[in-house]
Design an enzyme around this catalytic site. Sequence first.
Site, short mmCIF file in Angstrom:
data_model
loop_
_atom_site.label_atom_id
_atom_site.label_comp_id
_atom_site.label_asym_id
_atom_site.label_seq_id
_atom_site.Cartn_x
_atom_site.Cartn_y
_atom_site.Cartn_z
N ASN A 35 12.51 33.37 58.36
CA ASN A 35 12.74 33.10 59.20
C ASN A 35 14.53 33.50 59.16
OD1 ASN A 35 11.16 31.39 60.18
ND2 ASN A 35 10.81 30.28 59.15
N ASP B 89 11.10 25.46 55.93
CA ASP B 89 10.82 26.34 56.07
C ASP B 89 11.16 27.21 55.75
OD1 ASP B 89 8.51 27.85 56.87
OD2 ASP B 89 9.11 27.86 59.57
#
Length: 326
Positions: free
Chosen positions: A248, A243
């Site tokens: 993130n 991801d």
Amino acid sequence: MLTEEAAVAEEMRTSTRDLDRLRERMAGWLRERAGAAVTVSELSRPSANGLSSETLFFTASWMGRSARCVARLAPAAEAMPVFPSYDLRAQFEIMRLAREKAGIPAPRGLWFEPDPAPLGTPFFVMERADGDVPPDVMPYTFEGWLLEASPAQRRALQDATVGVVAALHDAPFTGDELAVLRSGGAQAPPVSGGGLRGHVDAQRAYYEWAHGELRIPLLERAFDWLEAHWPDDPGPAVLTWGDARIGNVMYRDFAPVAVLDWEMAAVGPRELDLSWMIFLHRFFQDITEGAGLPGLPDFMRRDDVCRRYQELTGYAPRDMERLLDG
């Protein structure tokens, strides 16, 4: 009244667990680890990002010491989990390996608990970092600190984030270390094979799990297209973040200080992380332009990302020309 951002987060929330009860159980579990009475602050959850797992923030204090902590739990089954399974041990080990072998500022793990008895599910606890995260809701292309930054600051952030991916891919992981991963990723259903084939098979299985009898013709055509245009040489397999996107990452002064959310880590071609990073920005950029706003059209462009990656690793990303340029 809930703000628009909070309302979206409430709808997507992956927990139905009571925070007061979790706090009591967490304090009891920590008491056994510390060998002394432990005070746990009120628990809180993130308001926008980090919704794939149950994420809890708290401070634990004992014997004159204190630790600012984050706990990660698999979501309760009734809370519409994002993934069909949650391999928390793999996440914990991957973060440790990323820190030790790649020098990446993944969160420092404190404890992993495989027994579901204390909190109702396995979980791990890690140190909490401080910094800024480009939000998903509202997207950072609409408003906020990244949009307000100078072009030079955004380019520094972009290059540093590509550097995180490059360091991970070039790290000298052994086969035994990578064995903590399933072939398709930490959360994907087990599939045969690895590398690009394992990744695509896992994504197809995930599609079947997530949608059941509901068919999405666009995705099915995409799977067919992939099979018809399969590369002769997908390239070397490395540990991928899965991801890989700026939402993130926690930044301070436009430099990464914490690399988060390793649920989708897998062994596969380098291009998986690079293409995902480029695509996710393009996704938010398209939404922003559709709303009549300029967004960040000069950010995370394919050629810029690939050029920087090649400068850092010496590896020229393959088959990237089919990605639309931002």
